[in-house]
Design a protein around this motif. Structure first.
Motif, short mmCIF file in Angstrom:
data_model
loop_
_atom_site.label_atom_id
_atom_site.label_comp_id
_atom_site.label_asym_id
_atom_site.label_seq_id
_atom_site.Cartn_x
_atom_site.Cartn_y
_atom_site.Cartn_z
N THR A 88 -40.39 2.07 -23.34
CA THR A 88 -39.86 2.92 -23.71
C THR A 88 -38.28 2.54 -23.57
OG1 THR A 88 -41.40 4.77 -23.39
CG2 THR A 88 -39.07 5.51 -23.50
N ALA A 89 -37.41 2.63 -24.54
CA ALA A 89 -35.80 2.32 -24.26
C ALA A 89 -35.31 3.58 -25.10
CB ALA A 89 -35.76 1.11 -25.24
N THR A 90 -34.04 3.75 -24.66
CA THR A 90 -33.09 4.74 -25.14
C THR A 90 -32.48 4.13 -26.47
OG1 THR A 90 -32.77 5.38 -22.90
CG2 THR A 90 -31.30 6.32 -24.71
N ILE A 91 -32.91 4.86 -27.70
CA ILE A 91 -32.60 4.40 -28.77
C ILE A 91 -31.92 5.36 -29.79
CG2 ILE A 91 -33.41 3.20 -31.12
CD1 ILE A 91 -35.83 1.97 -29.25
N PRO A 92 -30.85 5.22 -30.54
CA PRO A 92 -30.37 6.15 -31.40
C PRO A 92 -31.45 6.82 -32.42
CG PRO A 92 -28.72 4.49 -31.11
CD PRO A 92 -30.16 3.95 -30.70
N PRO B 200 -46.99 11.59 -37.62
CA PRO B 200 -47.06 10.50 -36.65
C PRO B 200 -45.59 10.34 -36.05
CG PRO B 200 -48.44 9.59 -38.21
CD PRO B 200 -47.80 11.08 -38.65
N GLU B 201 -44.54 10.51 -36.98
CA GLU B 201 -43.06 10.60 -36.46
C GLU B 201 -42.57 11.36 -35.47
OE1 GLU B 201 -44.00 8.41 -40.30
OE2 GLU B 201 -44.25 10.50 -39.59
N GLU B 202 -43.44 12.54 -35.61
CA GLU B 202 -42.98 13.55 -34.48
C GLU B 202 -43.51 13.47 -33.16
OE1 GLU B 202 -43.62 17.49 -35.90
OE2 GLU B 202 -42.02 17.20 -37.56
N MET B 203 -44.53 12.44 -32.80
CA MET B 203 -45.29 12.19 -31.76
C MET B 203 -44.53 11.47 -30.54
SD MET B 203 -48.04 12.63 -29.84
CE MET B 203 -48.76 12.16 -28.44
N ASP B 204 -44.36 12.18 -29.55
CA ASP B 204 -43.30 11.66 -28.45
C ASP B 204 -44.59 10.65 -27.49
OD1 ASP B 204 -41.70 10.95 -26.51
OD2 ASP B 204 -41.68 12.76 -25.46
N TRP B 205 -44.39 9.34 -27.67
CA TRP B 205 -45.25 8.33 -27.14
C TRP B 205 -44.41 7.97 -25.71
CZ3 TRP B 205 -49.95 8.21 -28.23
CH2 TRP B 205 -50.28 8.44 -29.56
N SER B 206 -43.22 8.08 -25.49
CA SER B 206 -42.51 7.85 -24.33
C SER B 206 -43.08 8.28 -22.98
CB SER B 206 -40.87 8.21 -24.29
OG SER B 206 -40.84 9.55 -24.21
N PRO C 211 -35.08 8.87 -25.77
CA PRO C 211 -36.01 7.96 -25.33
C PRO C 211 -37.04 7.64 -26.32
CG PRO C 211 -36.25 10.01 -24.47
CD PRO C 211 -35.15 9.89 -25.12
N ARG C 212 -37.48 6.33 -26.77
CA ARG C 212 -38.27 6.16 -27.91
C ARG C 212 -39.27 4.90 -27.42
NH1 ARG C 212 -35.19 5.51 -33.26
NH2 ARG C 212 -36.97 4.45 -33.84
N ILE C 213 -40.36 4.88 -27.92
CA ILE C 213 -41.28 3.71 -27.48
C ILE C 213 -40.57 2.83 -28.39
CG2 ILE C 213 -42.85 4.23 -29.42
CD1 ILE C 213 -45.13 3.54 -27.45
N THR C 214 -40.97 1.40 -27.86
CA THR C 214 -40.33 0.45 -28.54
C THR C 214 -41.30 -0.52 -29.30
OG1 THR C 214 -40.81 -1.19 -26.67
CG2 THR C 214 -38.53 -0.14 -26.67
N GLN C 215 -42.52 0.08 -29.35
CA GLN C 215 -43.48 -0.70 -30.24
C GLN C 215 -44.52 0.29 -30.38
OE1 GLN C 215 -44.31 -3.91 -27.31
NE2 GLN C 215 -46.41 -3.40 -27.92
N ASP C 216 -45.45 0.10 -31.50
CA ASP C 216 -46.55 1.26 -31.86
C ASP C 216 -47.76 0.97 -30.94
OD1 ASP C 216 -44.84 2.50 -33.71
OD2 ASP C 216 -45.29 1.06 -35.19
N TYR D 10 -51.02 -2.36 -16.01
CA TYR D 10 -51.54 -1.24 -16.75
C TYR D 10 -50.70 -0.10 -17.23
CZ TYR D 10 -55.82 -2.72 -14.08
OH TYR D 10 -56.94 -3.71 -13.75
N GLN D 11 -49.45 -0.80 -17.61
CA GLN D 11 -48.42 0.09 -18.24
C GLN D 11 -48.72 0.30 -19.87
OE1 GLN D 11 -45.94 1.26 -16.80
NE2 GLN D 11 -45.89 0.53 -14.72
N ASN D 12 -49.64 -0.64 -20.29
CA ASN D 12 -50.04 -0.54 -21.60
C ASN D 12 -51.03 0.30 -22.14
OD1 ASN D 12 -51.63 -2.49 -20.43
ND2 ASN D 12 -52.15 -3.58 -22.50
#
Length: 289
Positions: A58-62, A45-51, A83-88, A155-157
């Motif tokens: 989505t936010a730009t996070i280190p 799951p950690e390798e899934m790009d949800w952005s 770019p990473r999703i800010t919540q699951d 409908y962004q969610n």
């Protein structure tokens, strides 16, 4: 003389703001879940790009920084930012079809990320195109000041992913990530030799238990009584689930949406058929697990 344009061409010629039409996305009602289907999955799951699925969330996070870490990214070099999703994702509609449940739930749960999982290519594209069109329409209404035309969440969610959950559900979701799983009008696979392809079984229920958090729910609905009995028997026989009482089921908003907003649910209603509903809660694991 050239014949009429192919369905693919008609889809591609559609403006982004125009809603897709189902007649251009028709596909066989069933797909073999044991086939390869040429699908690509993350190894974990950690390798899934949800952005790309939820750009508004989505936010730009280190890289390597937890989602809930209250850091500011301005101090970081752009080379380290991703770019990473800010919540699951919290809600999964397995076998979402044309997405009736998703589009009905999204405005009711504007801060919750919903994902439809569908194995059929054309049907997946329909849901993705409809979500895209609705987002654009809502953005236009917002810019023009037409607040009366806006729907909470815009409908962004919601999003849809082509997937075979019978094979790769744990590749997409971490342990205890989901709060709700919907199994709406799954393929009944009437023949006994086909029962192994049913979306509810002892093995699959263990995977649902893995990705559901304690207190999370699995919602099931079907118009086939035999399948309803099958699903109830398999979930009640699993140590990770308990059946939710009738009073709580009838008071659950999601159950009302599930009954009335899915394409199959509407068809059953038109034909005067019966709908069988059962909801199961994920119980907490014992201390020794």
């Amino acid at each position: 003389m050239a014949g009429p344009p192919k369905k693919r061409q008609k889809r591609d010629d559609k403006p982004d703001t125009q809603m897709p039409q189902k007649k251009f996305y028709r596909q066989r009602a069933h797909a073999n879940p044991f086939s390869d289907h040429d699908l690509v999955y993350p190894t974990c799951p950690e390798e899934m790009d949800w952005s790309q699925h939820y750009p508004a969330f989505t936010a730009t996070i280190p890289a390597g920084v937890p989602k809930d870490d209250p850091i500011t990214t301005t101090d970081w070099d752009d080379h380290y930012l991703h770019p990473r999703i800010t919540q699951d994702v919290e809600v999964a509609d397995i076998g979402c079809g044309f997405g009736g449940l998703l589009f009905a739930l999204a405005p009711r749960m504007p801060q919750t990320l919903l994902l439809g999982l569908e194995i059929r290519t054309a049907v997946t594209e329909f849901v993705q195109e409809k979500a895209k069109a609705l987002r654009i329409q809502q953005d236009i209404a917002s810019r023009e000041g037409k607040e009366q035309d806006l729907v909470p969440g815009q409908y962004q969610n919601l999003s849809c992913l082509r997937a075979n959950t019978m094979k790769f559900l744990p590749n997409l979701f971490q342990r205890g990530q989901l709060s709700k799983i919907f199994l709406c009008f799954p393929d009944p696979h009437f023949k006994a030799r086909k029962h192994k392809a049913r979306i509810v079984s002892a093995a699959l229920n263990s995977e649902y238990a893995f990705v559901l958090r304690p207190g999370g729910k699995v919602y099931t609905i079907t118009d086939v009584e035999d399948l309803h009995v099958w699903m109830v028997d398999r979930f009640e026989g699993h140590a990770g689930f308990e059946r939710v009482g009738e009073e709580e089921v009838e008071g659950d908003v999601c159950v009302g949406v599930m009954r009335g907003e899915t394409e199959e649910g509407k068809k059953v209603e038109r034909n005067g058929g019966r709908k069988f509903v059962a909801v199961f809660r994920r119980v907490a694991d014992p201390d020794w697990v």
